[in-house]
Motif scaffolding. Structure first.
Motif, PDB file in Angstrom:
ATOM      1  N   ASN A  69       0.824  -1.210   0.000  1.00 16.03           N
ATOM      2  CA  ASN A  69       0.000   0.000   0.000  1.00 16.03           C
ATOM      3  C   ASN A  69       0.857   1.259   0.000  1.00 16.03           C
ATOM      4  OD1 ASN A  69      -2.467  -1.274  -0.116  1.00 16.03           O
ATOM      5  ND2 ASN A  69      -2.813  -1.230   2.068  1.00 16.03           N
ATOM      6  N   THR A  70       1.988   1.226   0.696  1.00 16.95           N
ATOM      7  CA  THR A  70       2.876   2.409   0.708  1.00 16.95           C
ATOM      8  C   THR A  70       3.647   2.527  -0.586  1.00 16.95           C
ATOM      9  OG1 THR A  70       4.614   1.171   1.835  1.00 16.95           O
ATOM     10  CG2 THR A  70       3.117   2.456   3.212  1.00 16.95           C
ATOM     11  N   VAL A  71       4.000   1.414  -1.216  1.00  8.21           N
ATOM     12  CA  VAL A  71       4.741   1.446  -2.470  1.00  8.21           C
ATOM     13  C   VAL A  71       3.859   1.948  -3.606  1.00  8.21           C
ATOM     14  CG1 VAL A  71       5.881   0.000  -4.203  1.00  8.21           C
ATOM     15  CG2 VAL A  71       6.398  -0.305  -1.794  1.00  8.21           C
ATOM     16  N   THR A  72       2.607   1.523  -3.633  1.00  8.39           N
ATOM     17  CA  THR A  72       1.696   1.905  -4.723  1.00  8.39           C
ATOM     18  C   THR A  72       1.164   3.324  -4.558  1.00  8.39           C
ATOM     19  OG1 THR A  72      -0.179   0.857  -3.612  1.00  8.39           O
ATOM     20  CG2 THR A  72       1.029  -0.444  -5.244  1.00  8.39           C
ATOM     21  N   ASN A  73       1.178   3.848  -3.346  1.00  6.91           N
ATOM     22  CA  ASN A  73       0.638   5.201  -3.119  1.00  6.91           C
ATOM     23  C   ASN A  73       1.736   6.177  -3.160  1.00  6.91           C
ATOM     24  OD1 ASN A  73      -1.931   4.311  -2.839  1.00  6.91           O
ATOM     25  ND2 ASN A  73      -1.799   4.100  -0.642  1.00  6.91           N
TER      26      ASN A  73
END
Length: 96
Positions: free
Chosen positions: A92-96
């Motif tokens: 979730n942090t990588v994609t956002n």
């Protein structure tokens, strides 16, 4: 069935999913026969099932001692929940 599910209070209050998010939807997928979808939503659904089966045996079958198996399955289940949660947070942090 999804309209009767309880919302995650952690997500509502803090905007972050909890480690147990997806459990209700995974159970619904299991009941519908969607085993892969249940695993994708909440990977610990199968270890959780194993834990409850062993716990039930421990409580019902007093002739045998299932305590070590219950503890081992609880540890396994906790590890799967933690790893899946950390992976979910990471992606979730990588994609956002």
């Amino acid at each position: 069935m999804e309209k009767h599910m309880l919302p995650c209070m952690n997500k509502q209050l803090f905007g972050v999913e909890c480690p147990g998010c997806g459990t209700q939807r995974a159970i619904a997928f299991l009941l519908e026969g969607e085993f892969y979808e249940a695993f994708k939503i909440f990977p610990a659904i199968y270890t959780l099932g194993l834990f409850f089966i062993l716990l039930g045996l421990h409580l019902l079958d007093k002739k045998r001692n299932y305590a070590k198996l219950v503890i081992a399955s609880a540890i396994l289940n906790g590890a799967v929940i933690l790893i899946a949660y950390l992976i979910k947070i990471y992606f979730n942090t990588v994609t956002n």
